[in-house]
Design a protein around this motif. Structure first.
Motif, short mmCIF file in Angstrom:
data_model
loop_
_atom_site.label_atom_id
_atom_site.label_comp_id
_atom_site.label_asym_id
_atom_site.label_seq_id
_atom_site.Cartn_x
_atom_site.Cartn_y
_atom_site.Cartn_z
N ILE A 1 0.89 -1.07 0.03
CA ILE A 1 -0.02 -0.06 0.06
C ILE A 1 0.76 1.35 0.08
O ILE A 1 1.81 1.49 0.88
CB ILE A 1 -1.01 -0.01 1.07
CG1 ILE A 1 -1.75 -1.30 1.43
CG2 ILE A 1 -1.94 1.33 1.25
CD1 ILE A 1 -2.58 -1.47 2.74
N THR A 2 0.66 2.14 -0.85
CA THR A 2 1.44 3.30 -0.97
C THR A 2 0.94 4.64 -1.20
O THR A 2 -0.33 4.58 -1.93
CB THR A 2 2.61 3.11 -2.12
OG1 THR A 2 3.33 4.15 -2.23
CG2 THR A 2 1.99 2.99 -3.41
N ASP A 3 1.33 5.66 -0.75
CA ASP A 3 0.83 6.99 -0.94
C ASP A 3 1.07 7.34 -2.14
O ASP A 3 2.21 6.99 -2.70
CB ASP A 3 1.07 8.05 0.36
CG ASP A 3 0.36 9.29 0.19
OD1 ASP A 3 -0.53 9.30 -0.25
OD2 ASP A 3 1.27 10.33 0.38
N GLN A 4 0.36 8.14 -2.89
CA GLN A 4 0.52 8.71 -4.45
C GLN A 4 1.37 10.00 -4.36
O GLN A 4 2.33 10.07 -4.91
CB GLN A 4 -0.77 8.96 -4.87
CG GLN A 4 -0.65 9.81 -6.16
CD GLN A 4 0.07 8.99 -7.34
OE1 GLN A 4 0.61 7.92 -7.30
NE2 GLN A 4 0.43 9.59 -8.37
N ARG A 5 1.31 10.82 -3.45
CA ARG A 5 1.94 12.03 -3.52
C ARG A 5 3.22 11.96 -2.08
O ARG A 5 3.10 12.14 -0.85
CB ARG A 5 1.11 13.02 -3.03
CG ARG A 5 0.06 13.33 -3.99
CD ARG A 5 0.24 14.65 -4.96
NE ARG A 5 -0.64 14.52 -6.16
CZ ARG A 5 -1.29 15.57 -6.41
NH1 ARG A 5 -1.14 16.74 -5.78
NH2 ARG A 5 -2.17 15.51 -7.34
N MET A 6 4.33 11.63 -2.91
CA MET A 6 5.62 11.77 -2.10
C MET A 6 6.83 12.46 -2.57
O MET A 6 6.60 12.76 -4.00
CB MET A 6 6.05 10.16 -1.95
CG MET A 6 4.93 9.20 -1.02
SD MET A 6 5.78 7.59 -0.95
CE MET A 6 5.74 7.11 -2.31
N PRO A 7 7.55 13.06 -1.57
CA PRO A 7 8.46 13.98 -2.32
C PRO A 7 9.10 13.53 -3.75
O PRO A 7 9.48 14.59 -4.61
CB PRO A 7 9.36 14.71 -1.44
CG PRO A 7 8.92 13.87 -0.06
CD PRO A 7 7.75 12.84 -0.23
N THR A 8 9.86 12.46 -3.52
CA THR A 8 10.93 12.18 -4.49
C THR A 8 10.28 11.07 -5.64
O THR A 8 10.88 11.04 -6.78
CB THR A 8 12.20 11.35 -3.86
OG1 THR A 8 11.66 10.45 -3.13
CG2 THR A 8 12.66 12.47 -3.14
N GLU A 9 9.35 10.56 -5.10
CA GLU A 9 8.49 9.53 -6.34
C GLU A 9 7.20 9.16 -5.90
O GLU A 9 6.96 8.92 -4.82
CB GLU A 9 9.54 8.18 -6.11
CG GLU A 9 9.17 7.14 -7.10
CD GLU A 9 10.17 5.91 -7.06
OE1 GLU A 9 9.90 4.94 -7.77
OE2 GLU A 9 11.22 6.18 -6.24
N THR A 10 6.42 9.30 -6.86
CA THR A 10 4.99 9.03 -6.74
C THR A 10 4.83 7.55 -6.18
O THR A 10 5.55 6.73 -6.73
CB THR A 10 4.21 9.43 -7.78
OG1 THR A 10 4.48 8.54 -9.01
CG2 THR A 10 4.40 11.00 -8.23
N GLY A 11 3.57 7.26 -5.87
CA GLY A 11 3.21 5.91 -5.28
C GLY A 11 3.11 5.14 -6.68
O GLY A 11 3.60 4.23 -6.83
N ILE A 12 2.61 5.77 -7.83
CA ILE A 12 2.40 5.03 -9.02
C ILE A 12 3.83 4.78 -9.55
O ILE A 12 3.99 3.60 -10.20
CB ILE A 12 1.56 5.92 -10.08
CG1 ILE A 12 0.03 5.81 -9.53
CG2 ILE A 12 1.53 5.33 -11.65
CD1 ILE A 12 -1.04 6.57 -10.27
N ASP A 13 4.84 5.83 -9.84
CA ASP A 13 6.24 5.40 -10.13
C ASP A 13 6.84 4.37 -9.45
O ASP A 13 7.48 3.42 -9.90
CB ASP A 13 6.93 6.77 -10.17
CG ASP A 13 6.40 7.72 -11.36
OD1 ASP A 13 5.87 7.45 -12.01
OD2 ASP A 13 6.79 9.00 -11.07
N PHE A 14 6.50 4.25 -8.00
CA PHE A 14 7.13 3.27 -7.06
C PHE A 14 6.36 1.91 -7.60
O PHE A 14 7.31 1.09 -7.78
CB PHE A 14 6.90 3.59 -5.67
CG PHE A 14 6.91 2.41 -4.89
CD1 PHE A 14 8.53 1.91 -4.83
CD2 PHE A 14 6.16 1.90 -4.21
CE1 PHE A 14 8.54 0.81 -3.81
CE2 PHE A 14 6.14 0.74 -3.34
CZ PHE A 14 7.38 0.04 -3.39
N LEU A 15 5.13 1.90 -7.65
CA LEU A 15 4.38 0.46 -7.78
C LEU A 15 4.93 -0.02 -9.24
O LEU A 15 5.12 -1.00 -9.39
CB LEU A 15 2.97 0.82 -7.98
CG LEU A 15 2.70 0.86 -6.51
CD1 LEU A 15 1.17 1.17 -6.62
CD2 LEU A 15 2.87 -0.28 -5.58
#
Length: 157
Positions: free
Chosen positions: A56-70
């Motif tokens: 489960i990941t948050d979408q809005r993060m400072p260095t990388e979005t959740g979608i980019d991470f997934l």
């Protein structure tokens, strides 16, 4: 799912806000095994060292979005079910992620505990079913190979 050994659901929760990580752990620590990461980088390290059922990941993060991470973990860690959590309305981006199979579900912040538990339970059932399908496909492939070998041996005699 009855023939899959029931184990405690292991969840990796990624969010850059410590208060959200603490709230998630406090809410769900009795029901699930929880791993927490404050960044996508930290989450990748945890995934490298732990088998998890759900990410489960948050979408809005400072260095990388959740979608980019997934997206970045999809090929190296295809098994965990991926859920996106967002406080914002990124509806087109979320819909594309659902359509492309990147995420299983998305939730908006603030989340409602019972609804979240239902999503987690359904995600784990999906995880178990996918695992069972993979096992059955492997078994079918082995049976097919055995049958082909047997047929060749019969032709040779």
């Amino acid at each position: 799912m009855s023939d899959i050994i029931m184990e405690k659901i292991k969840i990796l929760y990624v969010d850059d806000e410590k208060i959200n990580l603490q709230a998630f752990r406090t809410t769900f620590k009795h029901d699930y095994e929880i791993l927490l990461a404050e960044s996508a980088k930290e989450a990748r390290q945890l995934l490298g060292n732990n088998a998890v059922h759900i990410v489960i990941t948050d979408q809005r993060m400072p260095t990388e979005t959740g979608i980019d991470f997934l997206t970045s973990i999809k090929d190296t860690h295809p098994e965990p079910i991926r859920i996106l959590l967002t406080a914002y309305s990124d509806s087109q981006l979320v819909q594309e992620s659902l359509d492309n199979g990147l995420i299983y579900h998305y939730l908006t912040k603030p989340w409602e505990e019972n609804y979240f538990k239902n999503i987690i339970r359904n995600a784990f059932e999906t995880y178990c079913l996918r695992k069972k399908v993979k096992s059955l496909k492997k078994e079918a492939q082995l049976l097919k190979q055995d049958l082909e070998l047997s047929q060749r041996q019969n032709l040779e005699t």
